[in-house]
Scaffold this motif. Sequence first.
Motif, PDB file in Angstrom:
ATOM      1  N   GLY A   6       3.799  13.216 -37.092  1.00  0.00           N
ATOM      2  CA  GLY A   6       4.618  13.090 -35.573  1.00  0.00           C
ATOM      3  C   GLY A   6       4.481  11.713 -34.677  1.00  0.00           C
ATOM      4  N   ARG A   7       3.111  12.021 -34.840  1.00  0.00           N
ATOM      5  CA  ARG A   7       2.340  11.100 -33.457  1.00  0.00           C
ATOM      6  C   ARG A   7       0.620  11.463 -33.800  1.00  0.00           C
ATOM      7  N   PRO A   8      -0.395  10.118 -34.092  1.00  0.00           N
ATOM      8  CA  PRO A   8      -1.302  10.100 -33.869  1.00  0.00           C
ATOM      9  C   PRO A   8      -2.264  11.395 -33.039  1.00  0.00           C
ATOM     10  N   PHE A   9      -2.788  12.117 -33.717  1.00  0.00           N
ATOM     11  CA  PHE A   9      -3.807  13.338 -32.900  1.00  0.00           C
ATOM     12  C   PHE A   9      -5.394  13.367 -33.205  1.00  0.00           C
ATOM     13  N   ALA A  10      -6.356  13.440 -32.493  1.00  0.00           N
ATOM     14  CA  ALA A  10      -7.922  13.551 -32.595  1.00  0.00           C
ATOM     15  C   ALA A  10      -7.730  15.349 -33.783  1.00  0.00           C
ATOM     16  N   GLY A  16      -0.433  22.046 -44.495  1.00  0.00           N
ATOM     17  CA  GLY A  16      -0.386  21.724 -45.633  1.00  0.00           C
ATOM     18  C   GLY A  16      -1.837  20.174 -45.781  1.00  0.00           C
ATOM     19  N   TRP A  17      -1.943  20.242 -46.596  1.00  0.00           N
ATOM     20  CA  TRP A  17      -2.378  18.222 -46.690  1.00  0.00           C
ATOM     21  C   TRP A  17      -2.597  17.380 -46.198  1.00  0.00           C
ATOM     22  N   ASN A  18      -2.770  16.707 -45.445  1.00  0.00           N
ATOM     23  CA  ASN A  18      -2.493  15.711 -44.626  1.00  0.00           C
ATOM     24  C   ASN A  18      -3.661  14.394 -44.691  1.00  0.00           C
ATOM     25  N   GLN A  19      -3.970  13.253 -44.100  1.00  0.00           N
ATOM     26  CA  GLN A  19      -4.899  12.090 -44.144  1.00  0.00           C
ATOM     27  C   GLN A  19      -5.779  12.447 -43.368  1.00  0.00           C
ATOM     28  N   VAL A  20      -7.469  12.338 -43.216  1.00  0.00           N
ATOM     29  CA  VAL A  20      -7.903  12.272 -42.002  1.00  0.00           C
ATOM     30  C   VAL A  20      -8.752  11.022 -42.029  1.00  0.00           C
ATOM     31  N   ILE A  64     -17.429   9.902 -48.155  1.00  0.00           N
ATOM     32  CA  ILE A  64     -15.905  10.174 -48.815  1.00  0.00           C
ATOM     33  C   ILE A  64     -15.014   9.218 -48.363  1.00  0.00           C
ATOM     34  N   PRO A  65     -13.651   8.648 -49.150  1.00  0.00           N
ATOM     35  CA  PRO A  65     -13.227   7.784 -48.925  1.00  0.00           C
ATOM     36  C   PRO A  65     -12.521   7.766 -47.289  1.00  0.00           C
ATOM     37  N   GLN A  66     -11.985   6.494 -46.714  1.00  0.00           N
ATOM     38  CA  GLN A  66     -10.910   6.360 -45.972  1.00  0.00           C
ATOM     39  C   GLN A  66     -10.196   7.105 -46.281  1.00  0.00           C
ATOM     40  N   ASP A  67      -9.788   6.926 -45.893  1.00  0.00           N
ATOM     41  CA  ASP A  67      -7.625   8.331 -45.805  1.00  0.00           C
ATOM     42  C   ASP A  67      -7.469   9.316 -46.354  1.00  0.00           C
ATOM     43  N   SER A  68      -8.712   9.947 -47.162  1.00  0.00           N
ATOM     44  CA  SER A  68      -9.179  11.198 -47.857  1.00  0.00           C
ATOM     45  C   SER A  68      -8.395  12.334 -47.437  1.00  0.00           C
ATOM     46  N   ARG A  69      -7.552  13.077 -48.013  1.00  0.00           N
ATOM     47  CA  ARG A  69      -6.925  14.725 -47.687  1.00  0.00           C
ATOM     48  C   ARG A  69      -7.296  15.256 -47.317  1.00  0.00           C
ATOM     49  N   PHE A  70      -7.836  16.003 -46.137  1.00  0.00           N
ATOM     50  CA  PHE A  70      -7.501  17.570 -46.349  1.00  0.00           C
ATOM     51  C   PHE A  70      -6.141  18.884 -45.914  1.00  0.00           C
ATOM     52  N   TYR A  71      -7.152  19.781 -45.512  1.00  0.00           N
ATOM     53  CA  TYR A  71      -5.906  21.038 -45.700  1.00  0.00           C
ATOM     54  C   TYR A  71      -5.201  21.757 -43.939  1.00  0.00           C
ATOM     55  N   GLU A  95     -12.211   9.271 -25.690  1.00  0.00           N
ATOM     56  CA  GLU A  95     -11.569   9.109 -26.737  1.00  0.00           C
ATOM     57  C   GLU A  95     -12.644   7.995 -27.930  1.00  0.00           C
ATOM     58  N   GLY A  96     -14.015   8.343 -26.587  1.00  0.00           N
ATOM     59  CA  GLY A  96     -15.385   7.981 -27.508  1.00  0.00           C
ATOM     60  C   GLY A  96     -15.482   8.586 -28.847  1.00  0.00           C
ATOM     61  N   VAL A  97     -15.702  10.050 -28.526  1.00  0.00           N
ATOM     62  CA  VAL A  97     -16.218  11.066 -29.135  1.00  0.00           C
ATOM     63  C   VAL A  97     -15.110  11.672 -30.545  1.00  0.00           C
ATOM     64  N   VAL A  98     -13.921  10.319 -30.578  1.00  0.00           N
ATOM     65  CA  VAL A  98     -13.126  10.983 -31.286  1.00  0.00           C
ATOM     66  C   VAL A  98     -13.277  10.385 -32.981  1.00  0.00           C
ATOM     67  N   ALA A  99     -13.702  10.784 -33.867  1.00  0.00           N
ATOM     68  CA  ALA A  99     -14.612  10.613 -35.016  1.00  0.00           C
ATOM     69  C   ALA A  99     -13.706  10.346 -36.595  1.00  0.00           C
ATOM     70  N   GLY A 100     -12.264  11.012 -35.894  1.00  0.00           N
ATOM     71  CA  GLY A 100     -11.156  10.596 -37.373  1.00  0.00           C
ATOM     72  C   GLY A 100      -9.708  11.532 -36.208  1.00  0.00           C
ATOM     73  N   THR A 101      -8.296  10.508 -36.450  1.00  0.00           N
ATOM     74  CA  THR A 101      -7.169  10.900 -36.399  1.00  0.00           C
ATOM     75  C   THR A 101      -6.428  11.360 -37.741  1.00  0.00           C
ATOM     76  N   THR A 102      -5.598  11.810 -37.054  1.00  0.00           N
ATOM     77  CA  THR A 102      -4.287  12.617 -38.423  1.00  0.00           C
ATOM     78  C   THR A 102      -2.602  12.122 -37.507  1.00  0.00           C
ATOM     79  N   ASP A 103      -1.694  12.271 -38.448  1.00  0.00           N
ATOM     80  CA  ASP A 103      -1.075  11.613 -37.737  1.00  0.00           C
ATOM     81  C   ASP A 103       0.045  13.133 -38.281  1.00  0.00           C
TER      82      ASP A 103
END
Length: 215
Positions: free
Chosen positions: A175-179, A130-134, A146-153, A165-173
């Motif tokens: 249950g826990r945050p993930f790259a 489903g939809w969640n923020q990045v 693209i606005p911060q915390d936009s929702r993607f599918y 961790e320096g290659v991480v460009a976005g995270t989503t939550d």
Amino acid sequence: MKHVAVVDYGMGNLHSVVRALEHAAPAGMRVHLTDRAADILAADRVVFPGQGAARDCMAALGARGLGPVLQEAAATRPFLGICMGLQVLMDDSDENGGTPCLGLIPGHVRRFDDTMTDARGARLKIPHMGWNQVHQTRDHPLWAGIPQDSRFYFVHSYYVVPDDEGVVAGTTDYGRPFASALAAGQVFAIQCHPEKSAAPGLALLANFMQWDGAI
């Protein structure tokens, strides 16, 4: 005419990716679905989408001789990985009892914990669907406009854990945050499906079409 190669290895709804890219493409840029090494290496940009299991993906790439082709393409031109096209860029995946992957980005693919709960203590379903923020964790040309915390599918049961961790460009939550997005050199890869993500997804694809690979 410049063109974008969409890698066809027989997995996933590739035609929806092609249609979204055609919608986002600037004038004078052609989108081409192909499984031919020569076409992929002749392209100005490469998109590597996919769904399904890591073992099946790697087997399909191996059967077509595309593993080394993708490694070369990712090192020499703008390269976009989508969903499974993110996960198999890593060294290996826990899926199917352990699956060696392409090793383009050092790290691993792990499965979400079946016991995860939300903030209210309710059990979270696996797959994450489903939809969640990045949340954008670093500047990158593909985030432009693209606005911060936009929702993607999203649709996935596994997530990437890069060594750096320096290659991480976005995270989503979930249950826990993930790259959920990685950027390394000319490679940008995202766990969600931008082709199914309405305006933010089309904006990301349009940004990729304009990106020259520089950060």
